[in-house]
Design a protein around this motif. Structure first.
Motif, PDB file in Angstrom:
ATOM      1  N   LEU A 290      16.942   2.948   6.078  1.00  0.00           N
ATOM      2  CA  LEU A 290      17.913   3.678   5.210  1.00  0.00           C
ATOM      3  C   LEU A 290      17.629   4.870   5.608  1.00  0.00           C
ATOM      4  O   LEU A 290      16.490   5.716   5.508  1.00  0.00           O
ATOM      5  N   GLY A 291      18.700   6.107   5.569  1.00  0.00           N
ATOM      6  CA  GLY A 291      18.476   7.302   5.917  1.00  0.00           C
ATOM      7  C   GLY A 291      18.192   7.601   7.291  1.00  0.00           C
ATOM      8  O   GLY A 291      17.929   8.693   7.741  1.00  0.00           O
ATOM      9  N   LYS A 292      18.572   6.691   8.258  1.00  0.00           N
ATOM     10  CA  LYS A 292      17.995   6.612   9.566  1.00  0.00           C
ATOM     11  C   LYS A 292      18.475   7.903  10.252  1.00  0.00           C
ATOM     12  O   LYS A 292      17.938   8.616  11.071  1.00  0.00           O
TER      13      LYS A 292
ATOM     14  N   ILE B 136      12.724   3.853  15.718  1.00  0.00           N
ATOM     15  CA  ILE B 136      13.732   4.054  14.526  1.00  0.00           C
ATOM     16  C   ILE B 136      14.947   3.916  14.630  1.00  0.00           C
ATOM     17  O   ILE B 136      15.452   3.101  13.781  1.00  0.00           O
ATOM     18  N   ALA B 137      15.468   4.035  15.901  1.00  0.00           N
ATOM     19  CA  ALA B 137      16.759   4.009  16.312  1.00  0.00           C
ATOM     20  C   ALA B 137      17.161   2.590  16.152  1.00  0.00           C
ATOM     21  O   ALA B 137      18.149   1.985  15.933  1.00  0.00           O
ATOM     22  N   GLY B 138      16.154   1.437  16.749  1.00  0.00           N
ATOM     23  CA  GLY B 138      16.560  -0.030  16.677  1.00  0.00           C
ATOM     24  C   GLY B 138      16.291  -0.652  15.323  1.00  0.00           C
ATOM     25  O   GLY B 138      16.190  -1.828  15.532  1.00  0.00           O
TER      26      GLY B 138
ATOM     27  N   CYS C 148       5.414  12.791   2.009  1.00  0.00           N
ATOM     28  CA  CYS C 148       4.068  13.275   1.745  1.00  0.00           C
ATOM     29  C   CYS C 148       3.007  12.067   1.358  1.00  0.00           C
ATOM     30  O   CYS C 148       2.149  12.149   1.588  1.00  0.00           O
ATOM     31  N   TRP C 149       3.495  10.928   0.946  1.00  0.00           N
ATOM     32  CA  TRP C 149       2.647   9.732   0.438  1.00  0.00           C
ATOM     33  C   TRP C 149       2.778   8.548   1.307  1.00  0.00           C
ATOM     34  O   TRP C 149       2.137   7.557   0.967  1.00  0.00           O
ATOM     35  N   SER C 150       3.974   8.460   2.118  1.00  0.00           N
ATOM     36  CA  SER C 150       4.183   7.055   3.035  1.00  0.00           C
ATOM     37  C   SER C 150       4.430   7.587   4.413  1.00  0.00           C
ATOM     38  O   SER C 150       5.232   8.595   4.631  1.00  0.00           O
ATOM     39  N   ALA C 151       3.914   7.006   5.269  1.00  0.00           N
ATOM     40  CA  ALA C 151       4.231   7.591   6.898  1.00  0.00           C
ATOM     41  C   ALA C 151       5.679   6.893   7.118  1.00  0.00           C
ATOM     42  O   ALA C 151       5.995   5.891   6.625  1.00  0.00           O
ATOM     43  N   ILE C 152       6.191   7.392   8.102  1.00  0.00           N
ATOM     44  CA  ILE C 152       7.568   6.999   8.524  1.00  0.00           C
ATOM     45  C   ILE C 152       7.108   5.661   9.586  1.00  0.00           C
ATOM     46  O   ILE C 152       5.923   5.735   9.961  1.00  0.00           O
ATOM     47  N   PRO C 153       8.201   4.849   9.132  1.00  0.00           N
ATOM     48  CA  PRO C 153       8.018   3.362   9.750  1.00  0.00           C
ATOM     49  C   PRO C 153       7.663   3.802  11.527  1.00  0.00           C
ATOM     50  O   PRO C 153       8.740   4.343  11.946  1.00  0.00           O
ATOM     51  N   GLY C 154       6.862   3.197  12.120  1.00  0.00           N
ATOM     52  CA  GLY C 154       6.827   3.388  13.589  1.00  0.00           C
ATOM     53  C   GLY C 154       5.719   4.379  13.648  1.00  0.00           C
ATOM     54  O   GLY C 154       5.022   4.680  14.851  1.00  0.00           O
ATOM     55  N   GLY C 155       5.485   5.462  12.612  1.00  0.00           N
ATOM     56  CA  GLY C 155       4.416   6.629  12.874  1.00  0.00           C
ATOM     57  C   GLY C 155       3.234   6.603  11.965  1.00  0.00           C
ATOM     58  O   GLY C 155       2.540   7.460  11.826  1.00  0.00           O
ATOM     59  N   SER C 156       3.015   5.201  11.425  1.00  0.00           N
ATOM     60  CA  SER C 156       1.901   5.264  10.643  1.00  0.00           C
ATOM     61  C   SER C 156       0.707   4.893  11.534  1.00  0.00           C
ATOM     62  O   SER C 156       0.696   4.198  12.273  1.00  0.00           O
TER      63      SER C 156
ATOM     64  N   GLU D 186       7.569  -3.606   9.836  1.00  0.00           N
ATOM     65  CA  GLU D 186       8.229  -4.217   8.918  1.00  0.00           C
ATOM     66  C   GLU D 186       7.619  -3.884   7.380  1.00  0.00           C
ATOM     67  O   GLU D 186       8.445  -3.542   6.687  1.00  0.00           O
ATOM     68  N   ARG D 187       6.707  -3.866   7.260  1.00  0.00           N
ATOM     69  CA  ARG D 187       5.850  -3.506   5.910  1.00  0.00           C
ATOM     70  C   ARG D 187       6.230  -2.104   5.672  1.00  0.00           C
ATOM     71  O   ARG D 187       6.649  -1.749   4.373  1.00  0.00           O
ATOM     72  N   GLN D 188       6.137  -1.161   6.647  1.00  0.00           N
ATOM     73  CA  GLN D 188       6.114   0.273   6.277  1.00  0.00           C
ATOM     74  C   GLN D 188       7.655   0.306   6.098  1.00  0.00           C
ATOM     75  O   GLN D 188       8.220   1.316   5.324  1.00  0.00           O
ATOM     76  N   LEU D 189       8.543  -0.213   6.732  1.00  0.00           N
ATOM     77  CA  LEU D 189       9.924  -0.217   6.639  1.00  0.00           C
ATOM     78  C   LEU D 189      10.528  -0.576   5.199  1.00  0.00           C
ATOM     79  O   LEU D 189      11.214   0.085   4.607  1.00  0.00           O
TER      80      LEU D 189
END
Ligand code: ZN
Length: 226
Positions: free
Chosen positions: A201-203, A195-197, A96-104, A56-59
């Motif tokens: 934004l930009g999903k 990610i799909a669920g 480049c500076w933040s991981a994708i939500p779910g992939g951190s 959630e925080r990453q999102l």
């Protein structure tokens, strides 16, 4: 770790610590605290600026950057004009500076961003930029200490070199015994389902490019010393 833990949607694998305040995978705690004790004997107050972080925080961070509520930077750390970027460029600038939500890697509880609180002047605001960790920077003593000792405690830097994905992060340490398993278990389908669920934004755009993003930003990291 199960699928929810791997992608930061559960925190059943982490424990909360009071001193220093952080949340770590239960298998990481003893090694981190032992490394912190060793650092203290060298006059370093080793603390996590960031430890476990949930999906959630990453999102929230991702969505703010996508909307332009947080600044975007290029690989050299220079600010970018969000409105001049294509969707693809915007995704690259965020990643480049933040991981994708779910992939951190911070979802695993195995990875921490560390600072030396003993080196900070009163009221200092940590920025987590490479200059702070280089010679002449506020954390210049921390970097060579980690170089010499972190491997003994099972830690290494997954973002030590530029492999075309994430930027160089001298502050980011990973506990290899746990992270090595996590990266094997975090498959492309596991990441895709997370990610799909989500309300990212930009999903649709990210899902189209997910195999490339997965390879560049999750697999292309520096391996621990064998
Ligand atoms: Zn980090």
């Amino acid at each position: 770790m199960n699928e929810l833990e791997l992608t930061g949607r559960a925190r059943t694998h982490v424990v909360d610590i009071d001193e220093p305040r952080c949340a770590l995978h239960y298998e990481v705690v003893a090694s981190f605290l032992a490394m912190r004790d060793a650092a203290a004997r060298a006059g370093i107050d080793l603390r996590p600026a960031s430890s476990f972080r949930d999906f959630e925080r990453q999102l929230v961070l991702w969505n703010r950057k996508w909307r332009g509520e947080r600044p975007l930077f290029d690989r050299g750390g220079h600010p970018l004009d969000r409105d001049a970027l294509t969707d693809a460029e915007r995704v690259d600038a965020i990643l480049c500076w933040s991981a994708i939500p779910g992939g951190s890697r911070h979802h695993w509880g195995s990875d921490i961003d560390v600072i030396d609180a003993a080196a900070m002047p009163e009221g200092y605001q940590v920025q987590l930029v490479p200059a702070e960790y280089a010679q002449g920077g506020v954390f210049e003593r921390l970097t060579p200490w980690l170089d010499r000792h972190m491997h003994h405690f099972g830690f290494h830097r997954p973002y030590a070199s530029d492999r075309g994905g994430a930027g160089i992060e001298p502050w980011h340490l990973s506990y290899a015994p746990v992270a090595r398993r996590a990266v094997e278990e975090l498959s492309l389908p596991v990441l895709r389902r997370a990610i799909a669920g989500s309300e990212m934004l930009g999903k649709e755009f990210v899902l189209d490019r997910l195999p490339e993003i997965y390879t560049r930003f999750i697999l292309a990291v520096d391996a621990p010393p064998s």
